[in-house]
Design an enzyme around this catalytic site. Structure first.
Site, PDB file in Angstrom:
ATOM      1  N   GLY A   3       0.823  -1.218   0.000  1.00  0.00           N
ATOM      2  CA  GLY A   3       0.000   0.000   0.000  1.00  0.00           C
ATOM      3  C   GLY A   3       0.845   1.251   0.000  1.00  0.00           C
ATOM      4  N   MET A  58       0.648   7.705   3.196  1.00  0.00           N
ATOM      5  CA  MET A  58       1.181   7.219   4.477  1.00  0.00           C
ATOM      6  C   MET A  58       2.090   6.003   4.265  1.00  0.00           C
ATOM      7  SD  MET A  58       0.221   9.097   7.031  1.00  0.00           S
ATOM      8  CE  MET A  58       0.221   8.079   8.520  1.00  0.00           C
ATOM      9  N   ARG A  76      -1.015  -2.310  -5.423  1.00  0.00           N
ATOM     10  CA  ARG A  76      -1.883  -2.971  -6.413  1.00  0.00           C
ATOM     11  C   ARG A  76      -1.652  -2.373  -7.804  1.00  0.00           C
ATOM     12  NH1 ARG A  76      -8.035  -3.046  -4.747  1.00  0.00           N
ATOM     13  NH2 ARG A  76      -7.632  -0.820  -4.940  1.00  0.00           N
ATOM     14  N   ASN A 133      -5.834   3.050   9.753  1.00  0.00           N
ATOM     15  CA  ASN A 133      -6.714   3.627  10.768  1.00  0.00           C
ATOM     16  C   ASN A 133      -7.907   2.723  11.001  1.00  0.00           C
ATOM     17  OD1 ASN A 133      -5.965   5.915  12.129  1.00  0.00           O
ATOM     18  ND2 ASN A 133      -6.529   7.312  10.485  1.00  0.00           N
ATOM     19  N   SER A 174       0.242   7.508  14.239  1.00  0.00           N
ATOM     20  CA  SER A 174      -0.249   8.885  14.229  1.00  0.00           C
ATOM     21  C   SER A 174       0.858   9.862  13.880  1.00  0.00           C
ATOM     22  CB  SER A 174      -0.810   9.272  15.598  1.00  0.00           C
ATOM     23  OG  SER A 174      -1.212  10.622  15.586  1.00  0.00           O
ATOM     24  N   LYS A 222      -5.397   4.581  19.485  1.00  0.00           N
ATOM     25  CA  LYS A 222      -5.356   5.528  18.359  1.00  0.00           C
ATOM     26  C   LYS A 222      -6.710   6.197  18.170  1.00  0.00           C
ATOM     27  CE  LYS A 222      -3.894   7.515  14.481  1.00  0.00           C
ATOM     28  NZ  LYS A 222      -5.083   8.147  13.918  1.00  0.00           N
ATOM     29  N   HIS A 258      -7.031   8.747  20.734  1.00  0.00           N
ATOM     30  CA  HIS A 258      -6.158   9.860  20.278  1.00  0.00           C
ATOM     31  C   HIS A 258      -6.928  10.743  19.309  1.00  0.00           C
ATOM     32  CE1 HIS A 258      -3.738  11.593  16.997  1.00  0.00           C
ATOM     33  NE2 HIS A 258      -2.861  11.876  17.936  1.00  0.00           N
ATOM     34  N   ASN A 259      -7.623  10.142  18.358  1.00  0.00           N
ATOM     35  CA  ASN A 259      -8.323  10.925  17.344  1.00  0.00           C
ATOM     36  C   ASN A 259      -9.522  11.661  17.917  1.00  0.00           C
ATOM     37  OD1 ASN A 259      -6.453   9.608  15.615  1.00  0.00           O
ATOM     38  ND2 ASN A 259      -7.860   9.982  13.921  1.00  0.00           N
ATOM     39  N   GLU A 282      -8.033  14.544  19.457  1.00  0.00           N
ATOM     40  CA  GLU A 282      -7.603  15.426  18.354  1.00  0.00           C
ATOM     41  C   GLU A 282      -8.769  16.292  17.892  1.00  0.00           C
ATOM     42  OE1 GLU A 282      -5.575  13.410  14.994  1.00  0.00           O
ATOM     43  OE2 GLU A 282      -7.142  14.294  13.750  1.00  0.00           O
ATOM     44  N   ARG A 337     -38.437   7.935  36.818  1.00  0.00           N
ATOM     45  CA  ARG A 337     -38.354   6.560  36.307  1.00  0.00           C
ATOM     46  C   ARG A 337     -39.228   5.627  37.129  1.00  0.00           C
ATOM     47  NH1 ARG A 337     -33.879   4.126  37.163  1.00  0.00           N
ATOM     48  NH2 ARG A 337     -33.859   2.693  35.394  1.00  0.00           N
ATOM     49  N   HIS A 385     -39.224   1.552  38.402  1.00  0.00           N
ATOM     50  CA  HIS A 385     -37.841   1.053  38.315  1.00  0.00           C
ATOM     51  C   HIS A 385     -37.160   1.032  39.672  1.00  0.00           C
ATOM     52  CE1 HIS A 385     -37.821   0.727  33.982  1.00  0.00           C
ATOM     53  NE2 HIS A 385     -38.378   1.926  33.901  1.00  0.00           N
TER      54      HIS A 385
HETATM   55  C1  6PG Z   1      -3.166  11.055  12.779  1.00  0.00           C
HETATM   56  C2  6PG Z   1      -4.481  11.616  12.241  1.00  0.00           C
HETATM   57  C3  6PG Z   1      -5.018  10.805  11.072  1.00  0.00           C
HETATM   58  C4  6PG Z   1      -6.460  11.174  10.721  1.00  0.00           C
HETATM   59  C5  6PG Z   1      -6.515  12.291   9.722  1.00  0.00           C
HETATM   60  C6  6PG Z   1      -7.928  12.608   9.266  1.00  0.00           C
HETATM   61  O1  6PG Z   1      -3.157  10.673  13.952  1.00  0.00           O
HETATM   62  O2  6PG Z   1      -2.209  11.055  12.002  1.00  0.00           O
HETATM   63  O3  6PG Z   1      -5.417  11.541  13.309  1.00  0.00           O
HETATM   64  O4  6PG Z   1      -4.962   9.430  11.435  1.00  0.00           O
HETATM   65  O5  6PG Z   1      -7.104  10.119  10.131  1.00  0.00           O
HETATM   66  O6  6PG Z   1      -5.969  13.385  10.348  1.00  0.00           O
HETATM   67  O7  6PG Z   1      -8.840  12.457  10.318  1.00  0.00           O
HETATM   68  P1  6PG Z   1     -10.344  12.998  10.145  1.00  0.00           P
HETATM   69  O8  6PG Z   1     -10.678  12.948   8.639  1.00  0.00           O
HETATM   70  O9  6PG Z   1     -11.197  12.051  10.924  1.00  0.00           O
HETATM   71  O10 6PG Z   1     -10.341  14.408  10.647  1.00  0.00           O
END
Ligand code: 6PG
Length: 469
Positions: free
Chosen positions: A10, A14, A34, A104, A130, A184, A187-188, A191, A445, A451
């Site tokens: 791939g 990334m 591919r 992801n 990340s 992860k 983390h997002n 984020e 409730r 309940h």
């Molecule tokens: C990371 C980012 C990455 C993420 C993109 C787009 O940790 O490098 O979180 O994995 O997928 O930044 O995220 P969204 O499209 O959900 O904003």
């Protein structure tokens, strides 16, 4: 011919960056895509690193070029593509060959794939990576999931390519199955919340104070020298300072306010609800993205009800108030994120190493910041303690929650949307309310559903005298 130490499938952005990083750190790597032309153009552009890269036009060639027991990284789009790639690979591999999904992936998918691999008696890892393109090329944060023994087979490569914090690799095994992809995911979610709170502060500056993008940029740059130091604060200053070559205007002023999302933050909110783990700041951020997509509806609403955002009186708020509000909001958001990680442990049989999670987030990842080092210390002292009750963060909250309240109250009064910051404030207030109003919910409730409820100072379930009304 010398066999490669690892393979990668791939060569999207990334994957290509990760492959170059691996080659640069001295490991021989075989690559496959591919679309063969992509493999060729990747190899032709790899410069001096080509000496450690073996481009392969077929899966069979890729497998033949890797030393046994093989390890192959998948960098393909999350979802069915991963299952399809695994299905295509497995029949060609030996029993002890390791497949590593570094996309992801939804951690539930990784849990399933790990279980399927265990049943088949073959190795499988799911790792969260990340840091975006820059991180993949020069040092991502890596969160590993799967059997520890399988992690140990490739840990030397993953630690070598990871970001370093004071020389310490930001790459750690988090636990079995989907543990890495779950960390992860959280983390997002964080984020999303960090980005949303920054956007809300930008809204107060732009619409409340009437500041230009350039002035906002200078403010973000200044904040990035203090407790808010982070990659996201840094890039917010950079995007605010950018000028559009086409119009000469500030870049931010020509970008449409409709946020995209691949859905990673949404997964965090969904899982938090399954686990009954409150993450109101992250949920507010996901909702804000969904609402940003309803541009036409918002435009119609503005025509009907009048524009919400109003200019603030000169002394209504200060930039220091905004900075302090973001500090408090960040602490409350991360408190929720780490509490969500803890809530997953009993549900999935994990023992997520929270101090290590904070440590691997200190560099390489999108939420990297100086405050994460303090969080790592606080979590090391007491991993099970609510982060806001750690003395360092209790002190910061006591010093800054007043500003958070002023920013939220003033913004609300002047129609400046602050959904994430207001969620942070409400969470803070709820977490210091010993007598809430859930007694009313219990009574309701019991009234309509019998309940039952607990009585103060008594044991057992009780019912109210509603029957004769
Ligand atoms: C990371 C980012 C990455 C993420 C993109 C787009 O940790 O490098 O979180 O994995 O997928 O930044 O995220 P969204 O499209 O959900 O904003």
């Amino acid at each position: 011919m010398t066999k490669s130490e690892i393979g990668l499938i791939g060569l999207g952005t990334m994957g290509a960056m990760l492959a170059l990083n691996i080659a640069e750190k001295g490991f021989a790597i075989s690559v496959f895509n591919r679309t063969t032309a992509t493999t060729k153009s990747f190899f032709d552009a790899s410069g001096d690193l080509a000496q450690r890269i073996t481009p392969c036009d077929t899966l069979e060639a890729l497998i033949a070029s890797i030393a046994r027991p093989r390890a192959i990284i998948l960098m393909v789009p999350a979802g069915e593509a991963v299952d399809e790639q695994i299905a295509a690979l497995r029949p060609l591999l030996d029993k002890d060959d390791l497949i590593i999904d570094a996309g992801n992936a939804n951690f539930n998918d990784t849990n399933r794939r790990a279980a399927e691999a265990a049943t088949a008696g073959v190795p499988f890892l799911g790792i969260g990576v990340s840091g975006g393109e820059e991180g993949a090329r020069h040092g991502p944060s890596i969160m590993g999931g799967g059997d520890k023994a399988h992690w140990d087979r490739v840990a030397h490569i993953l630690r070598a390519i990871s970001a370093k914090y004071d020389g310490t690799p930001c790459a750690t095994w988090m636990g079995k199955g989907g543990a890495g992809h779950f960390v992860k995911t959280v983390h997002n979610g964080i984020e999303y919340a960090d980005m949303q709170m920054i956007a809300e502060a930008y809204g107060v500056m732009r619409d409340g104070f009437g500041m230009t993008a350039a002035n906002c940029a200078a403010t973000f740059d200044r904040w990035n020298k203090g407790p808010l130091q982070s990659y996201l604060t840094e890039i917010s200053g950079k995007v605010a300072a950018a000028t559009d070559a086409k119009t000469g205007k500030a870049m931010l002023d020509v970008i449409l306010d409709r946020a995209g999302q691949k859905g990673t933050g949404r997964w965090t909110a969904i899982e938090a609800q399954h686990l009954a783990a409150p993450i109101p700041v992250i949920e507010a951020a996901v909702t804000a993205r969904n609402l940003s997509a309803q541009l036409d509806t918002r435009t119609e609403g503005e025509a009907l009800f009048g524009a919400a955002p109003q200019r603030l009186a000169a002394d209504a708020l200060s930039l220091d108030d905004l900075e302090a509000a973001l500090i408090a909001g960040k602490i409350l958001c991360y408190t929720q994120g780490f509490a969500l990680l803890s809530a997953a442990n009993p549900a999935f049989g994990w023992d997520l190493p929270l101090p290590e999670v904070a440590r691997v987030w200190r560099e390489g990842c999108i939420i990297r910041s100086s405050m994460l080092n303090d969080m790592a210390s606080a979590l090391s002292d007491a991993p099970d303690r609510n982060l806001m009750f750690a003395p360092f963060f209790t002190g910061l909250l006591q010093a800054n929650h007043g500003a958070l309240r002023r920013v939220v109250a003033t913004s609300m009064t002047n129609g400046l949307p602050v959904p994430a910051l207001s969620a942070a404030l409400s969470y803070f207030d709820i977490m210091r309310t010993g007598r809430s109003t859930a007694n009313m919910i219990q009574a309701q409730r019991d009234f309509f559903g019998a309940h039952g409820f607990e009585r103060i100072g008594e044991t057992g379930a009780h019912h109210g005298p509603w029957g004769n009304h």
